[in-house]
Design a protein around this motif. Structure first.
Motif, PDB file in Angstrom:
ATOM      1  N   ALA A  47     -14.234  20.625  18.158  1.00 26.25           N
ATOM      2  CA  ALA A  47     -14.555  20.458  16.740  1.00 26.25           C
ATOM      3  C   ALA A  47     -13.346  19.897  16.006  1.00 26.25           C
ATOM      4  CB  ALA A  47     -14.955  21.791  16.148  1.00 26.25           C
ATOM      5  N   ASP A  48     -13.602  18.900  15.177  1.00 25.86           N
ATOM      6  CA  ASP A  48     -12.557  18.300  14.357  1.00 25.86           C
ATOM      7  C   ASP A  48     -12.811  18.749  12.912  1.00 25.86           C
ATOM      8  OD1 ASP A  48     -10.605  16.814  13.189  1.00 25.86           O
ATOM      9  OD2 ASP A  48     -11.411  14.847  13.795  1.00 25.86           O
ATOM     10  N   LEU A  49     -12.143  19.820  12.507  1.00 22.96           N
ATOM     11  CA  LEU A  49     -12.389  20.413  11.199  1.00 22.96           C
ATOM     12  C   LEU A  49     -12.015  19.475  10.054  1.00 22.96           C
ATOM     13  CD1 LEU A  49     -11.217  24.076  11.882  1.00 22.96           C
ATOM     14  CD2 LEU A  49     -13.523  23.142  11.916  1.00 22.96           C
ATOM     15  N   ALA A  50     -10.973  18.707  10.235  1.00 32.95           N
ATOM     16  CA  ALA A  50     -10.563  17.776   9.175  1.00 32.95           C
ATOM     17  C   ALA A  50     -11.639  16.706   8.967  1.00 32.95           C
ATOM     18  CB  ALA A  50      -9.230  17.140   9.530  1.00 32.95           C
ATOM     19  N   ARG A  51     -12.177  16.185  10.079  1.00 32.65           N
ATOM     20  CA  ARG A  51     -13.221  15.163   9.963  1.00 32.65           C
ATOM     21  C   ARG A  51     -14.468  15.751   9.304  1.00 32.65           C
ATOM     22  NH1 ARG A  51     -17.432  12.752  13.099  1.00 32.65           N
ATOM     23  NH2 ARG A  51     -17.573  10.546  12.604  1.00 32.65           N
ATOM     24  N   ALA A  53     -14.611  18.239   7.179  1.00 32.44           N
ATOM     25  CA  ALA A  53     -14.333  18.434   5.754  1.00 32.44           C
ATOM     26  C   ALA A  53     -14.419  17.116   4.995  1.00 32.44           C
ATOM     27  CB  ALA A  53     -12.963  19.069   5.581  1.00 32.44           C
ATOM     28  N   SER A  54     -13.882  16.048   5.601  1.00 39.10           N
ATOM     29  CA  SER A  54     -13.944  14.750   4.906  1.00 39.10           C
ATOM     30  C   SER A  54     -15.386  14.241   4.809  1.00 39.10           C
ATOM     31  CB  SER A  54     -13.050  13.721   5.610  1.00 39.10           C
ATOM     32  OG  SER A  54     -13.590  13.395   6.875  1.00 39.10           O
ATOM     33  N   LEU A  55     -16.205  14.465   5.849  1.00 37.95           N
ATOM     34  CA  LEU A  55     -17.604  14.037   5.797  1.00 37.95           C
ATOM     35  C   LEU A  55     -18.380  14.830   4.748  1.00 37.95           C
ATOM     36  CD1 LEU A  55     -18.436  13.544   9.585  1.00 37.95           C
ATOM     37  CD2 LEU A  55     -18.284  11.777   7.824  1.00 37.95           C
ATOM     38  N   LEU A  56     -18.119  16.135   4.646  1.00 34.00           N
ATOM     39  CA  LEU A  56     -18.780  16.948   3.631  1.00 34.00           C
ATOM     40  C   LEU A  56     -18.368  16.510   2.225  1.00 34.00           C
ATOM     41  CD1 LEU A  56     -18.651  20.506   5.255  1.00 34.00           C
ATOM     42  CD2 LEU A  56     -20.668  19.084   4.883  1.00 34.00           C
ATOM     43  N   ALA A  57     -17.088  16.226   2.033  1.00 30.13           N
ATOM     44  CA  ALA A  57     -16.625  15.781   0.720  1.00 30.13           C
ATOM     45  C   ALA A  57     -17.258  14.437   0.356  1.00 30.13           C
ATOM     46  CB  ALA A  57     -15.106  15.672   0.717  1.00 30.13           C
ATOM     47  N   ARG A  58     -17.370  13.551   1.334  1.00 26.21           N
ATOM     48  CA  ARG A  58     -17.977  12.241   1.095  1.00 26.21           C
ATOM     49  C   ARG A  58     -19.455  12.397   0.739  1.00 26.21           C
ATOM     50  NH1 ARG A  58     -18.260   7.768   5.796  1.00 26.21           N
ATOM     51  NH2 ARG A  58     -19.834   6.457   4.835  1.00 26.21           N
ATOM     52  N   ALA A  59     -20.172  13.284   1.437  1.00 29.33           N
ATOM     53  CA  ALA A  59     -21.589  13.510   1.145  1.00 29.33           C
ATOM     54  C   ALA A  59     -21.759  14.137  -0.240  1.00 29.33           C
ATOM     55  CB  ALA A  59     -22.211  14.402   2.219  1.00 29.33           C
TER      56      ALA A  59
END
Length: 185
Positions: A47-51, A53-59
């Motif tokens: 799991a890439d937690l940073a990725r 988090a960035s995908l959730l922020a973008r959505a």
């Protein structure tokens, strides 16, 4: 195919030695095809937690999801329901453990009036205790009244005095015991 053919086929497919038969040959062909077509195991990516988090922020910026995750709404009603059920259980236990209230009063006719939550049970208990002490007592019921009539011996034996004292019943002056037991209104 018979049941034994099925078992031979399953044994051959599992790689166990069986006697050569058409079912054995068919299972071995299938086993070889499955082994040849099996893909090599691929490692599962970590799991890439940073990725994430960035995908959730973008959505969230795109308006596809809410920015703040919602908490489930059921814990508060569930907790209230559990507390309500516990309170009801405690109340029921308290009501069951409350001893029956007994109120004793006398009148000019010499009748002892008792108020109890379970008149029939109290009448039975007093009758049993008086009879065990040697008194010939009679019980009756009439119009929501449970009664006891008895002629007490003179002088009053100590066992009979203890029974009367246990139930806060005064010793009658004339030796005639009359008790009326009612439930509280």
């Amino acid at each position: 195919m018979s049941a034994s053919d099925d078992l031979e086929w399953l044994d051959a497919l599992a790689g166990r030695d069986t006697r050569p038969s058409p079912a054995h040959r068919e299972a071995m062909v299938l086993r070889a095809a499955l082994r040849a077509g099996a893909a090599p195991a691929t490692p599962v990516p970590t799991a890439d937690l940073a990725r994430e988090a960035s995908l959730l922020a973008r959505a969230a910026r795109a308006g596809l999801i809410d920015a703040a995750p919602r908490r489930p709404r059921w814990p508060l009603p569930l907790a209230a329901g559990v507390l309500l059920m516990l309170g009801a259980a405690v109340l029921v236990q308290m009501l069951r453990l409350t001893p029956p209230t007994t109120v004793v009063r006398g009148d000019d006719d010499g009748v002892v009036h008792i108020t109890a939550t379970n008149p029939a049970e109290l009448k039975r208990r007093i009758l049993d205790e008086l009879r065990a002490a040697g008194v010939d007592a009679t019980g009756y019921e009439a119009l929501n009244v449970h009664g006891i009539d008895a002629d007490l011996p003179t002088p009053l034996p100590p066992q009979v005095g203890r029974v009367l004292a246990t139930h806060d019943i005064p010793v009658p002056a004339d030796g005639v015991l009359r008790i009326e037991i009612r439930s509280p209104e």
